[in-house]
Scaffold this motif. Structure first.
Motif, PDB file in Angstrom:
ATOM      1  N   ILE A  78       0.979  -1.428   0.055  1.00  0.00           N
ATOM      2  CA  ILE A  78      -0.095  -0.033   0.056  1.00  0.00           C
ATOM      3  C   ILE A  78       0.614   1.236  -0.270  1.00  0.00           C
ATOM      4  N   GLY A  79       0.072   2.234  -0.306  1.00  0.00           N
ATOM      5  CA  GLY A  79       1.226   3.358  -0.534  1.00  0.00           C
ATOM      6  C   GLY A  79       0.902   4.047   0.449  1.00  0.00           C
ATOM      7  N   LEU A  80       0.393   4.723   1.161  1.00  0.00           N
ATOM      8  CA  LEU A  80       0.025   5.609   2.356  1.00  0.00           C
ATOM      9  C   LEU A  80      -0.142   5.205   3.527  1.00  0.00           C
ATOM     10  N   TYR A  81      -1.256   4.233   3.629  1.00  0.00           N
ATOM     11  CA  TYR A  81      -1.578   4.304   5.062  1.00  0.00           C
ATOM     12  C   TYR A  81      -0.883   2.817   5.152  1.00  0.00           C
ATOM     13  N   ASN A  82      -0.222   2.984   6.445  1.00  0.00           N
ATOM     14  CA  ASN A  82       0.054   1.772   7.774  1.00  0.00           C
ATOM     15  C   ASN A  82      -0.126   1.712   8.307  1.00  0.00           C
ATOM     16  N   PRO A  83      -1.159   0.962   8.647  1.00  0.00           N
ATOM     17  CA  PRO A  83      -1.522   1.085  10.798  1.00  0.00           C
ATOM     18  C   PRO A  83      -1.222  -0.161  11.319  1.00  0.00           C
ATOM     19  N   THR A  84      -0.997   0.284  12.335  1.00  0.00           N
ATOM     20  CA  THR A  84      -0.750  -0.623  13.837  1.00  0.00           C
ATOM     21  C   THR A  84      -1.914  -1.317  14.471  1.00  0.00           C
ATOM     22  N   LEU A 102       3.513 -16.795   6.479  1.00  0.00           N
ATOM     23  CA  LEU A 102       4.950 -15.460   6.450  1.00  0.00           C
ATOM     24  C   LEU A 102       3.870 -14.299   6.438  1.00  0.00           C
ATOM     25  N   THR A 103       4.348 -12.949   7.554  1.00  0.00           N
ATOM     26  CA  THR A 103       3.492 -12.035   6.741  1.00  0.00           C
ATOM     27  C   THR A 103       4.721 -10.754   6.199  1.00  0.00           C
ATOM     28  N   TYR A 104       4.431  -9.721   5.490  1.00  0.00           N
ATOM     29  CA  TYR A 104       5.019  -8.818   4.665  1.00  0.00           C
ATOM     30  C   TYR A 104       4.121  -7.414   4.707  1.00  0.00           C
ATOM     31  N   ASN A 105       4.448  -6.514   4.502  1.00  0.00           N
ATOM     32  CA  ASN A 105       3.759  -5.826   4.694  1.00  0.00           C
ATOM     33  C   ASN A 105       5.117  -4.086   4.242  1.00  0.00           C
ATOM     34  N   ILE A 106       4.272  -4.245   2.834  1.00  0.00           N
ATOM     35  CA  ILE A 106       5.032  -3.101   2.534  1.00  0.00           C
ATOM     36  C   ILE A 106       4.682  -1.431   2.070  1.00  0.00           C
ATOM     37  N   SER A 107       5.520  -0.787   2.272  1.00  0.00           N
ATOM     38  CA  SER A 107       4.353   0.770   2.489  1.00  0.00           C
ATOM     39  C   SER A 107       5.236   2.104   1.870  1.00  0.00           C
ATOM     40  N   GLY A 108       4.965   2.753   1.170  1.00  0.00           N
ATOM     41  CA  GLY A 108       5.317   4.101   1.140  1.00  0.00           C
ATOM     42  C   GLY A 108       6.076   4.070  -0.399  1.00  0.00           C
ATOM     43  N   MET A 109       6.152   3.013  -0.688  1.00  0.00           N
ATOM     44  CA  MET A 109       6.702   2.746  -2.171  1.00  0.00           C
ATOM     45  C   MET A 109       5.969   2.948  -3.564  1.00  0.00           C
ATOM     46  N   GLY A 110       4.739   3.433  -3.407  1.00  0.00           N
ATOM     47  CA  GLY A 110       3.663   3.777  -5.057  1.00  0.00           C
ATOM     48  C   GLY A 110       3.653   2.088  -5.648  1.00  0.00           C
ATOM     49  N   CYS A 111       3.331   2.705  -6.467  1.00  0.00           N
ATOM     50  CA  CYS A 111       2.837   1.711  -7.475  1.00  0.00           C
ATOM     51  C   CYS A 111       4.530   0.256  -8.167  1.00  0.00           C
ATOM     52  N   SER A 112       5.345   0.886  -7.602  1.00  0.00           N
ATOM     53  CA  SER A 112       5.800  -0.019  -7.590  1.00  0.00           C
ATOM     54  C   SER A 112       6.256  -1.066  -6.832  1.00  0.00           C
ATOM     55  N   ALA A 113       5.868  -0.800  -5.575  1.00  0.00           N
ATOM     56  CA  ALA A 113       5.541  -2.307  -4.767  1.00  0.00           C
ATOM     57  C   ALA A 113       5.301  -3.483  -5.394  1.00  0.00           C
ATOM     58  N   GLY A 114       4.341  -3.197  -5.893  1.00  0.00           N
ATOM     59  CA  GLY A 114       3.305  -4.538  -6.606  1.00  0.00           C
ATOM     60  C   GLY A 114       4.731  -5.648  -7.362  1.00  0.00           C
ATOM     61  N   LEU A 115       5.044  -4.709  -8.300  1.00  0.00           N
ATOM     62  CA  LEU A 115       6.360  -5.368  -8.515  1.00  0.00           C
ATOM     63  C   LEU A 115       7.015  -6.307  -7.361  1.00  0.00           C
ATOM     64  N   ILE A 116       7.696  -5.522  -6.608  1.00  0.00           N
ATOM     65  CA  ILE A 116       8.595  -5.719  -6.067  1.00  0.00           C
ATOM     66  C   ILE A 116       7.326  -6.893  -4.757  1.00  0.00           C
ATOM     67  N   SER A 117       6.671  -6.676  -4.140  1.00  0.00           N
ATOM     68  CA  SER A 117       5.640  -8.045  -3.686  1.00  0.00           C
ATOM     69  C   SER A 117       5.614  -8.908  -4.689  1.00  0.00           C
ATOM     70  N   ILE A 118       5.519  -9.323  -6.039  1.00  0.00           N
ATOM     71  CA  ILE A 118       5.060 -10.293  -6.320  1.00  0.00           C
ATOM     72  C   ILE A 118       6.551 -10.849  -6.704  1.00  0.00           C
ATOM     73  N   ASP A 119       8.507 -10.341  -7.262  1.00  0.00           N
ATOM     74  CA  ASP A 119       9.277 -10.799  -7.185  1.00  0.00           C
ATOM     75  C   ASP A 119       9.911 -11.571  -5.113  1.00  0.00           C
ATOM     76  N   LEU A 120       9.445 -11.112  -3.799  1.00  0.00           N
ATOM     77  CA  LEU A 120       9.344 -11.733  -2.807  1.00  0.00           C
ATOM     78  C   LEU A 120       8.245 -12.577  -2.438  1.00  0.00           C
ATOM     79  N   ALA A 121       7.655 -12.381  -3.951  1.00  0.00           N
ATOM     80  CA  ALA A 121       6.631 -13.916  -3.161  1.00  0.00           C
ATOM     81  C   ALA A 121       7.033 -15.227  -3.422  1.00  0.00           C
TER      82      ALA A 121
END
Length: 169
Positions: A78-84, A102-121
């Motif tokens: 997600i780009g902006l919202y990063n709750p606890t 296994l859980t991972y949260n990626i935030s603050g990276m904009g649209c590029s985070a989608g590609l990074i998430s796929i690579d991580l998976a």
């Protein structure tokens, strides 16, 4: 919403929306639709985010016939919202996934985070071959919604919406 903005700001946003190609069916968070009567709160933002994320995951599970218990990796970006607690914790608790997920949260990276998430998976699945990885890409516009008069900032209110997509790997 017109009572929140000056007339010029309302006119500009209306003009951009009419020319943008968005239909009346694009999702605008409840907290923004009810301005100024209801102030955007953390809880309101969480409710809206849950709505779009759970909707995307429910659709994914129904279409793919993957059972929630088969998911061993959850990655949310997600780009902006990063709750606890985190968005991935929210998913694990809602779908009653196992404690070993296994859980991972990626935030603050904009649209590029989608590609990074796929690579991580993909990388994680090299060692977790008996499980599915689920990647959820989402955005919540509540916290970034601009209520002022600066035209350049008002345009972002029109271009970005709230939504989510989920895929299994």
């Amino acid at each position: 919403m017109s009572s929140t903005f000056v007339d010029e700001a309302v006119h500009l946003q209306k003009k951009v929306l009419e020319r943008s190609g968005y239909s009346d069916k694009t999702y605008l968070p409840e907290s923004i639709r009810r301005l100024p009567e209801k102030i955007m709160t953390f809880e309101e933002q969480r409710k809206g985010t849950e709505k779009v994320i759970f909707g995307a995951i429910d659709d994914l599970l129904a279409k793919t016939k993957v059972k929630a218990r088969e998911i061993g990796i959850v990655i949310v970006n997600i780009g902006l919202y990063n709750p606890t607690p985190s968005l991935s914790s929210m998913i694990v608790n809602h779908y009653k996934l196992g404690v070993d997920v296994l859980t991972y949260n990626i935030s603050g990276m904009g649209c590029s985070a989608g590609l990074i998430s796929i690579d991580l998976a993909n990388r994680l699945l090299q060692t977790q071959v008996s499980a599915y990885a689920m990647v959820v890409s989402t955005e919540s516009t509540d916290s970034g919604y601009y209520l002022g008069k600066d035209k350049s900032k008002l345009v972002s209110n029109c271009l970005f919406r709230m939504g989510a997509a989920a895929i299994p790997l």
